[in-house]
Design a protein around this motif. Structure first.
Motif, PDB file in Angstrom:
ATOM      1  N   VAL A  77       0.826  -1.197   0.000  1.00 22.97           N
ATOM      2  CA  VAL A  77       0.000   0.000   0.000  1.00 22.97           C
ATOM      3  C   VAL A  77       0.866   1.254   0.000  1.00 22.97           C
ATOM      4  N   SER A  78       0.243   2.376  -0.316  1.00 24.42           N
ATOM      5  CA  SER A  78       0.864   3.685  -0.188  1.00 24.42           C
ATOM      6  C   SER A  78       0.127   4.443   0.901  1.00 24.42           C
ATOM      7  N   GLY A  79       0.699   5.562   1.344  1.00 22.46           N
ATOM      8  CA  GLY A  79      -0.023   6.334   2.342  1.00 22.46           C
ATOM      9  C   GLY A  79       0.836   7.291   3.125  1.00 22.46           C
ATOM     10  N   VAL A  80       0.278   7.708   4.269  1.00 22.04           N
ATOM     11  CA  VAL A  80       0.891   8.739   5.103  1.00 22.04           C
ATOM     12  C   VAL A  80       0.804   8.325   6.564  1.00 22.04           C
ATOM     13  N   ASP A  85       4.244  14.482  17.279  1.00 28.52           N
ATOM     14  CA  ASP A  85       5.613  14.590  17.784  1.00 28.52           C
ATOM     15  C   ASP A  85       6.579  14.719  16.610  1.00 28.52           C
ATOM     16  N   ARG A  86       7.145  15.901  16.449  1.00 30.64           N
ATOM     17  CA  ARG A  86       8.008  16.181  15.305  1.00 30.64           C
ATOM     18  C   ARG A  86       9.264  15.298  15.292  1.00 30.64           C
ATOM     19  N   VAL A  87       9.824  15.027  16.470  1.00 27.79           N
ATOM     20  CA  VAL A  87      11.043  14.213  16.547  1.00 27.79           C
ATOM     21  C   VAL A  87      10.775  12.804  16.041  1.00 27.79           C
ATOM     22  N   LEU A  88       9.649  12.217  16.454  1.00 31.25           N
ATOM     23  CA  LEU A  88       9.321  10.864  16.010  1.00 31.25           C
ATOM     24  C   LEU A  88       9.027  10.827  14.515  1.00 31.25           C
ATOM     25  N   VAL A  89       8.395  11.862  14.002  1.00 33.58           N
ATOM     26  CA  VAL A  89       8.114  11.930  12.570  1.00 33.58           C
ATOM     27  C   VAL A  89       9.411  11.974  11.768  1.00 33.58           C
ATOM     28  N   GLN A  90      10.376  12.746  12.243  1.00 27.89           N
ATOM     29  CA  GLN A  90      11.664  12.799  11.561  1.00 27.89           C
ATOM     30  C   GLN A  90      12.347  11.438  11.557  1.00 27.89           C
ATOM     31  N   GLU A  91      12.231  10.720  12.680  1.00 29.54           N
ATOM     32  CA  GLU A  91      12.824   9.388  12.745  1.00 29.54           C
ATOM     33  C   GLU A  91      12.095   8.428  11.804  1.00 29.54           C
ATOM     34  N   ALA A  92      10.770   8.542  11.727  1.00 29.42           N
ATOM     35  CA  ALA A  92       9.994   7.688  10.820  1.00 29.42           C
ATOM     36  C   ALA A  92      10.393   7.947   9.372  1.00 29.42           C
ATOM     37  N   TYR A  93      10.580   9.217   9.027  1.00 27.81           N
ATOM     38  CA  TYR A  93      11.003   9.553   7.669  1.00 27.81           C
ATOM     39  C   TYR A  93      12.379   8.955   7.357  1.00 27.81           C
ATOM     40  N   ARG A  95      13.640   6.324   8.708  1.00 25.13           N
ATOM     41  CA  ARG A  95      13.454   4.885   8.597  1.00 25.13           C
ATOM     42  C   ARG A  95      12.943   4.525   7.199  1.00 25.13           C
ATOM     43  N   ALA A  96      11.998   5.313   6.678  1.00 27.36           N
ATOM     44  CA  ALA A  96      11.476   5.063   5.333  1.00 27.36           C
ATOM     45  C   ALA A  96      12.557   5.243   4.275  1.00 27.36           C
ATOM     46  N   ARG A  97      13.391   6.244   4.463  1.00 21.50           N
ATOM     47  CA  ARG A  97      14.473   6.493   3.505  1.00 21.50           C
ATOM     48  C   ARG A  97      15.491   5.363   3.531  1.00 21.50           C
ATOM     49  N   ASP A  98      15.764   4.844   4.735  1.00 16.11           N
ATOM     50  CA  ASP A  98      16.748   3.771   4.857  1.00 16.11           C
ATOM     51  C   ASP A  98      16.316   2.507   4.130  1.00 16.11           C
ATOM     52  N   VAL A  99      15.002   2.269   4.087  1.00 15.53           N
ATOM     53  CA  VAL A  99      14.498   1.060   3.409  1.00 15.53           C
ATOM     54  C   VAL A  99      13.962   1.400   2.012  1.00 15.53           C
ATOM     55  N   GLU A 100      14.304   2.612   1.545  1.00 14.96           N
ATOM     56  CA  GLU A 100      13.960   3.059   0.190  1.00 14.96           C
ATOM     57  C   GLU A 100      12.462   2.984  -0.089  1.00 14.96           C
ATOM     58  N   MET A 101      11.671   3.502   0.881  1.00 12.56           N
ATOM     59  CA  MET A 101      10.228   3.516   0.710  1.00 12.56           C
ATOM     60  C   MET A 101       9.655   4.923   0.820  1.00 12.56           C
ATOM     61  N   GLU A 102      10.534   5.938   0.794  1.00 17.95           N
ATOM     62  CA  GLU A 102      10.027   7.295   0.935  1.00 17.95           C
ATOM     63  C   GLU A 102       9.168   7.734  -0.242  1.00 17.95           C
ATOM     64  N   GLY A 103       9.268   7.033  -1.384  1.00 22.23           N
ATOM     65  CA  GLY A 103       8.411   7.351  -2.517  1.00 22.23           C
ATOM     66  C   GLY A 103       6.994   6.826  -2.364  1.00 22.23           C
ATOM     67  N   ARG A 104       6.817   5.848  -1.480  1.00 21.66           N
ATOM     68  CA  ARG A 104       5.497   5.253  -1.292  1.00 21.66           C
ATOM     69  C   ARG A 104       4.830   5.710  -0.005  1.00 21.66           C
ATOM     70  N   SER A 106       4.949   8.572   3.188  1.00 18.39           N
ATOM     71  CA  SER A 106       5.472   9.827   3.721  1.00 18.39           C
ATOM     72  C   SER A 106       5.032   9.979   5.170  1.00 18.39           C
ATOM     73  N   PHE A 107       5.744  10.828   5.914  1.00 24.19           N
ATOM     74  CA  PHE A 107       5.432  11.073   7.315  1.00 24.19           C
ATOM     75  C   PHE A 107       5.362  12.575   7.545  1.00 24.19           C
ATOM     76  N   GLU A 108       4.373  12.991   8.343  1.00 24.81           N
ATOM     77  CA  GLU A 108       4.153  14.412   8.560  1.00 24.81           C
ATOM     78  C   GLU A 108       3.799  14.684  10.011  1.00 24.81           C
ATOM     79  N   THR A 109       4.159  15.898  10.464  1.00 21.56           N
ATOM     80  CA  THR A 109       3.761  16.385  11.783  1.00 21.56           C
ATOM     81  C   THR A 109       2.476  17.180  11.639  1.00 21.56           C
ATOM     82  N   ALA A 110       1.464  16.814  12.405  1.00 21.69           N
ATOM     83  CA  ALA A 110       0.184  17.521  12.330  1.00 21.69           C
ATOM     84  C   ALA A 110      -0.630  17.225  13.574  1.00 21.69           C
TER      85      ALA A 110
END
Length: 284
Positions: A77-80, A85-93, A95-104, A106-110
């Motif tokens: 699946v794709s999604g968001v 918590d901005r710090v956790l969102v940055q870590e999640a992003y 993590r996604a980049r490390d496994v090459e899934m940032e194109g599918r 994304s993570f956001e603070t809101a």
């Protein structure tokens, strides 16, 4: 791609009184700690919601993105993932980049009770345990339903009060846990009020989790020392000190010991998964 509301901007998380909660400490682990229910629960969610690669999924209160990325890797699946918590969102992003899934994914603070997406954006919206920790539960559930497409699925994974606790002690437990349990009928009513019908409820209280490392017997909520190794506890507390200072960390550890004694006297909390269908709004 998810349809955004132009006026919404990322909001920093509100300060927490008294330092980190139990959920905060678990989230600060450098290990991959799956949310309560584990992979089995998220496989069950995928089964109930018929997850397929063409689906867009929202994971609210995603934390470090562990379950969000699991759904993307396992079911395509794709999604968001959204968290306050901005710090956790940055870590999640990261993590996604490390496994090459940032194109599918994304993570956001809101803010979890004011999601930055247009109506009917997602096929499946999941509300994790932290959903109501820093937001009004009714508004947060209503927002999950709002951004879900008609006939899409809304899923809550929430702590449930299963025993009597007086209101003052409940609030102490809420601050300690970093989550806001409610009784099951209250969660179900919030979903119905938001236009979510055909509710299915499953009890996952006995599933292994960061709050209960082994299934079945034993204390319903182990203390912090039972969850992580000494080395990992030191790493978590060091990361907590960098965010809240020694005063906050000391207060959290002392409070954790006191509340743990309360929780182990009787089983007052459980874990439930509630799945429903977003009912289309009939135009007058």
């Amino acid at each position: 791609m998810p349809q955004r509301r132009d006026e919404t901007l990322p909001i920093p998380p509100p300060p927490r009184e008294g330092g980190p909660s139990m959920l905060d400490l678990v989230r600060l682990s450098t290990e991959t700690v799956f949310p309560p229910g584990g992979e089995d629960l998220y496989r069950r969610i995928a089964q109930l919601t018929d997850l397929a690669p063409e689906n867009e999924v929202l994971d609210a209160a995603c934390g470090r993105g562990v379950s969000t990325l699991y759904l993307a890797r396992t079911f395509g699946v794709s999604g968001v993932g959204i968290d306050s918590d901005r710090v956790l969102v940055q870590e999640a992003y990261s993590r996604a980049r490390d496994v090459e899934m940032e194109g599918r994914i994304s993570f956001e603070t809101a803010a979890l009770d004011d999601l930055p997406f247009k109506d009917g954006t997602f096929d499946v919206a999941i509300g994790e345990i932290g959903l109501a920790a820093s937001a009004d539960p009714a508004r947060a559930v209503a927002e999950l339903a709002r951004v879900t497409r008609p006939h899409g699925c809304v899923v809550l994974i929430q702590l449930i009060w299963t025993g009597h606790v007086d209101p003052s002690r409940r609030e102490i437990l809420v601050q300690h846990l970093g989550a806001r349990p409610m009784i099951l009928v209250e969660w179900k009513q919030l979903l119905r009020d938001a236009g979510v019908v055909d509710l299915t409820v499953e009890d996952w209280s006995d599933a292994p989790s960061p709050f209960r490392p082994t299934a079945g017997g034993g204390a319903p909520f182990p203390d912090f020392s039972e969850i992580f190794s000494l080395r990992e506890r030191i790493a978590i507390l060091f990361r907590a000190w960098r965010r809240w200072g020694w005063g906050g960390v000391k207060g959290a550890v002392l409070r954790e010991r006191e509340i743990h004694r309360l929780l182990t006297r009787e089983r007052v909390l459980g874990l439930s998964m509630i799945k429903g269908t977003k009912w289309p709004v009939t135009q007058p």
